[in-house]
Design a protein around this motif. Structure first.
Motif, PDB file in Angstrom:
ATOM      1  N   ALA A 134     -13.154  20.197 -30.545  1.00  0.00           N
ATOM      2  CA  ALA A 134     -12.178  19.781 -31.546  1.00  0.00           C
ATOM      3  C   ALA A 134     -12.044  18.269 -31.623  1.00  0.00           C
ATOM      4  O   ALA A 134     -11.407  17.747 -32.550  1.00  0.00           O
ATOM      5  N   ALA A 135     -12.632  17.562 -30.682  1.00  0.00           N
ATOM      6  CA  ALA A 135     -12.562  16.096 -30.637  1.00  0.00           C
ATOM      7  C   ALA A 135     -13.841  15.447 -31.136  1.00  0.00           C
ATOM      8  O   ALA A 135     -14.060  14.255 -30.940  1.00  0.00           O
ATOM      9  N   LEU A 136     -14.694  16.209 -31.819  1.00  0.00           N
ATOM     10  CA  LEU A 136     -16.007  15.695 -32.183  1.00  0.00           C
ATOM     11  C   LEU A 136     -16.062  15.016 -33.554  1.00  0.00           C
ATOM     12  O   LEU A 136     -16.464  13.852 -33.665  1.00  0.00           O
ATOM     13  N   TYR A 137     -15.690  15.729 -34.594  1.00  0.00           N
ATOM     14  CA  TYR A 137     -16.101  15.310 -35.932  1.00  0.00           C
ATOM     15  C   TYR A 137     -15.636  13.910 -36.327  1.00  0.00           C
ATOM     16  O   TYR A 137     -16.449  12.986 -36.455  1.00  0.00           O
ATOM     17  N   VAL A 138     -14.356  13.721 -36.539  1.00  0.00           N
ATOM     18  CA  VAL A 138     -13.896  12.430 -37.053  1.00  0.00           C
ATOM     19  C   VAL A 138     -14.218  11.281 -36.089  1.00  0.00           C
ATOM     20  O   VAL A 138     -14.764  10.259 -36.508  1.00  0.00           O
ATOM     21  N   PRO A 139     -13.937  11.408 -34.790  1.00  0.00           N
ATOM     22  CA  PRO A 139     -14.252  10.280 -33.898  1.00  0.00           C
ATOM     23  C   PRO A 139     -15.742   9.945 -33.826  1.00  0.00           C
ATOM     24  O   PRO A 139     -16.127   8.778 -33.954  1.00  0.00           O
ATOM     25  N   TYR A 140     -16.580  10.945 -33.631  1.00  0.00           N
ATOM     26  CA  TYR A 140     -17.998  10.661 -33.400  1.00  0.00           C
ATOM     27  C   TYR A 140     -18.740  10.332 -34.687  1.00  0.00           C
ATOM     28  O   TYR A 140     -19.644   9.489 -34.688  1.00  0.00           O
ATOM     29  N   ALA A 141     -18.361  10.971 -35.788  1.00  0.00           N
ATOM     30  CA  ALA A 141     -18.981  10.619 -37.060  1.00  0.00           C
ATOM     31  C   ALA A 141     -18.569   9.217 -37.495  1.00  0.00           C
ATOM     32  O   ALA A 141     -19.393   8.435 -37.986  1.00  0.00           O
ATOM     33  N   THR A 142     -17.297   8.871 -37.308  1.00  0.00           N
ATOM     34  CA  THR A 142     -16.822   7.534 -37.662  1.00  0.00           C
ATOM     35  C   THR A 142     -17.520   6.472 -36.829  1.00  0.00           C
ATOM     36  O   THR A 142     -17.970   5.441 -37.358  1.00  0.00           O
ATOM     37  N   ALA A 143     -17.613   6.712 -35.526  1.00  0.00           N
ATOM     38  CA  ALA A 143     -18.241   5.726 -34.647  1.00  0.00           C
ATOM     39  C   ALA A 143     -19.714   5.548 -34.970  1.00  0.00           C
ATOM     40  O   ALA A 143     -20.235   4.422 -34.988  1.00  0.00           O
ATOM     41  N   TYR A 144     -20.408   6.649 -35.232  1.00  0.00           N
ATOM     42  CA  TYR A 144     -21.840   6.550 -35.583  1.00  0.00           C
ATOM     43  C   TYR A 144     -22.007   5.787 -36.893  1.00  0.00           C
ATOM     44  O   TYR A 144     -22.866   4.896 -36.999  1.00  0.00           O
ATOM     45  N   ARG A 145     -21.210   6.148 -37.880  1.00  0.00           N
ATOM     46  CA  ARG A 145     -21.271   5.472 -39.170  1.00  0.00           C
ATOM     47  C   ARG A 145     -21.036   3.974 -39.012  1.00  0.00           C
ATOM     48  O   ARG A 145     -21.759   3.149 -39.583  1.00  0.00           O
ATOM     49  N   ALA A 146     -20.020   3.618 -38.231  1.00  0.00           N
ATOM     50  CA  ALA A 146     -19.681   2.212 -38.039  1.00  0.00           C
ATOM     51  C   ALA A 146     -20.799   1.446 -37.350  1.00  0.00           C
ATOM     52  O   ALA A 146     -21.228   0.380 -37.815  1.00  0.00           O
ATOM     53  N   LEU A 147     -21.285   1.981 -36.239  1.00  0.00           N
ATOM     54  CA  LEU A 147     -22.252   1.247 -35.419  1.00  0.00           C
ATOM     55  C   LEU A 147     -23.640   1.175 -36.046  1.00  0.00           C
ATOM     56  O   LEU A 147     -24.271   0.112 -36.061  1.00  0.00           O
ATOM     57  N   PHE A 148     -24.116   2.307 -36.544  1.00  0.00           N
ATOM     58  CA  PHE A 148     -25.535   2.394 -36.875  1.00  0.00           C
ATOM     59  C   PHE A 148     -25.831   2.396 -38.373  1.00  0.00           C
ATOM     60  O   PHE A 148     -26.807   1.772 -38.793  1.00  0.00           O
ATOM     61  N   GLN A 149     -25.009   3.043 -39.162  1.00  0.00           N
ATOM     62  CA  GLN A 149     -25.300   3.082 -40.590  1.00  0.00           C
ATOM     63  C   GLN A 149     -24.743   1.886 -41.332  1.00  0.00           C
ATOM     64  O   GLN A 149     -25.271   1.503 -42.373  1.00  0.00           O
ATOM     65  N   LEU A 150     -23.674   1.280 -40.814  1.00  0.00           N
ATOM     66  CA  LEU A 150     -23.083   0.111 -41.473  1.00  0.00           C
ATOM     67  C   LEU A 150     -23.419  -1.185 -40.748  1.00  0.00           C
ATOM     68  O   LEU A 150     -23.979  -2.107 -41.338  1.00  0.00           O
ATOM     69  N   ALA A 151     -23.088  -1.285 -39.466  1.00  0.00           N
ATOM     70  CA  ALA A 151     -23.334  -2.523 -38.731  1.00  0.00           C
ATOM     71  C   ALA A 151     -24.793  -2.688 -38.321  1.00  0.00           C
ATOM     72  O   ALA A 151     -25.215  -3.786 -37.958  1.00  0.00           O
ATOM     73  N   ARG A 152     -25.578  -1.621 -38.362  1.00  0.00           N
ATOM     74  CA  ARG A 152     -26.996  -1.668 -37.971  1.00  0.00           C
ATOM     75  C   ARG A 152     -27.172  -2.246 -36.569  1.00  0.00           C
ATOM     76  O   ARG A 152     -28.030  -3.093 -36.318  1.00  0.00           O
ATOM     77  N   ALA A 153     -26.337  -1.793 -35.640  1.00  0.00           N
ATOM     78  CA  ALA A 153     -26.401  -2.283 -34.264  1.00  0.00           C
ATOM     79  C   ALA A 153     -27.742  -1.927 -33.638  1.00  0.00           C
ATOM     80  O   ALA A 153     -28.284  -0.837 -33.870  1.00  0.00           O
ATOM     81  N   LYS A 154     -28.246  -2.840 -32.826  1.00  0.00           N
ATOM     82  CA  LYS A 154     -29.561  -2.675 -32.210  1.00  0.00           C
ATOM     83  C   LYS A 154     -29.450  -2.783 -30.690  1.00  0.00           C
ATOM     84  O   LYS A 154     -28.588  -3.501 -30.176  1.00  0.00           O
ATOM     85  N   PRO A 155     -30.333  -2.093 -29.969  1.00  0.00           N
ATOM     86  CA  PRO A 155     -30.340  -2.216 -28.504  1.00  0.00           C
ATOM     87  C   PRO A 155     -30.404  -3.676 -28.076  1.00  0.00           C
ATOM     88  O   PRO A 155     -31.134  -4.484 -28.669  1.00  0.00           O
ATOM     89  N   GLY A 156     -29.627  -4.012 -27.070  1.00  0.00           N
ATOM     90  CA  GLY A 156     -29.584  -5.381 -26.571  1.00  0.00           C
ATOM     91  C   GLY A 156     -28.454  -6.206 -27.144  1.00  0.00           C
ATOM     92  O   GLY A 156     -28.102  -7.246 -26.574  1.00  0.00           O
ATOM     93  N   GLU A 157     -27.869  -5.773 -28.250  1.00  0.00           N
ATOM     94  CA  GLU A 157     -26.745  -6.501 -28.821  1.00  0.00           C
ATOM     95  C   GLU A 157     -25.466  -6.181 -28.047  1.00  0.00           C
ATOM     96  O   GLU A 157     -25.394  -5.198 -27.296  1.00  0.00           O
TER      97      GLU A 157
END
Length: 335
Positions: A134-157
């Motif tokens: 029950a703690a998966l959808y909004v927190p983990y989808a939001t975090a993934y969207r923020a880090l990888f689809q929007l900020a394009r975070a890369k290993p080492g940053e």
């Protein structure tokens, strides 16, 4: 199979659900008896074992969530975990009894038996509890969207996660750790700071401390951070800009008011400010997020932290706790 097909009693065709009949404070959340939903061809009914409580639930309840205020009356919630109870007559995918978590519902997750589209339910691995599901959808989808689809975070940053002891903060820390980002997390209590460290952050700072921003600059040797995941932009945004490295990115997840900043602080760093709106994620991007969550669960890279469980009837208490400082894991409701 539908409830009608099963020829169950009229009493069994009712369920408990939280209903909001007017916008306002937590006191407008009431538990009521409502009709049991009947699934159409592309729908299922889930027997909820746990329902997640998210900040947007509180804004929607208050009528201040201008992006997506619902029509009254309604049942709050999008995140739940449980088992498939009924399936639509044309279903060929889901079996009754399957363990699932939801990425949205049709009728609201704060309920015993919400209706979902088939593409809103996903298999829950056996090692993940219902409360964690029950703690998966909004927190983990939001975090993934923020880090990888929007900020394009890369290993080492280096990523700074404000409120890293809350639901989205924990999710962002786990995602970042899994791909090789260096994490700096903030929290508002010693207990929260320990949780942040336990999730793999390289540094954890108390955001109530007057010198914590300087300490962030110190541990980056004055360079600043590449990505900031911001949960409270009205308080932190102006300071965040000054913590950015060159070409740094701020992704705003939440805000409880207006924010002011000095534009020169942003353009002198060639920085970028982005905003997350989970409900606007394109279908293709959503599919990527769900696939990543499923893979992270299977590999044990992701595992939600549940801070407290409350009875469904105590939904009002859950909303009050959610808005208090000192977040620690996820709050879930148990029907």
């Amino acid at each position: 199979m539908t409830p009608t097909d099963m020829n169950i009693s009229a009493e069994a065709q009712a369920m408990k659900a939280i209903r909001v009949r007017e916008f306002g404070g937590p006191e407008v959340l009431h538990i009521e008896d409502v009709d049991l939903p009947q699934p159409a061809n592309d729908e299922v009914v889930v027997r909820v074992k746990a329902a997640g409580v998210n900040p947007y639930d509180t804004y929607m309840r208050a009528g201040s969530y201008g992006v997506r205020n619902p029509a009254l009356p309604y049942t709050p919630g999008s995140d739940a975990a449980g088992t498939i109870e009924f399936v639509g007559p044309a279903n060929q995918h889901w079996e009754v009894g399957a363990r699932v978590y939801t990425t949205g519902t049709v009728t609201g997750a704060y309920a015993e038996l919400p209706l979902c589209k088939m593409d809103q339910v996903h298999r829950l691995p056996a090692h993940v509890t219902y409360s964690q599901g029950a703690a998966l959808y909004v927190p983990y989808a939001t975090a993934y969207r923020a880090l990888f689809q929007l900020a394009r975070a890369k290993p080492g940053e280096t990523v700074l996660i404000h409120g890293a002891s809350g639901g989205v903060g924990i999710a962002a820390t786990q995602w970042a750790r899994a791909v090789g980002l260096r994490v700096i997390g903030t929290a508002g209590s010693d207990r929260g700071l320990q949780l942040v460290a336990d999730q793999g952050a390289s540094y954890s700072f108390n955001h109530h401390s007057p010198e914590y921003r300087q300490r962030i600059l110190d541990v980056t040797e004055g360079r600043g951070v590449d990505v900031i995941v911001e949960m409270l932009a009205n308080v932190n945004l102006a300071h965040d800009v000054r913590l950015l490295a060159h070409r740094g990115r701020i992704v705003i997840v939440g805000s409880r008011g207006d924010a002011q900043l000095t534009p020169r602080d942003l353009f002198s760093r060639e920085g970028t400010i982005l905003g997350v709106l989970l409900w606007a994620v394109p279908v293709r991007d959503a599919g990527e997020i769900y696939a990543a969550i499923d893979a992270g669960l299977r590999s044990n890279a992701l595992l939600p932290v549940v801070g407290s469980e409350l009875p469904l009837a105590d939904a009002a208490t859950s909303h009050r706790r959610l808005m208090e400082s000192g977040a620690f894991g996820k709050i879930v409701l148990i029907p």
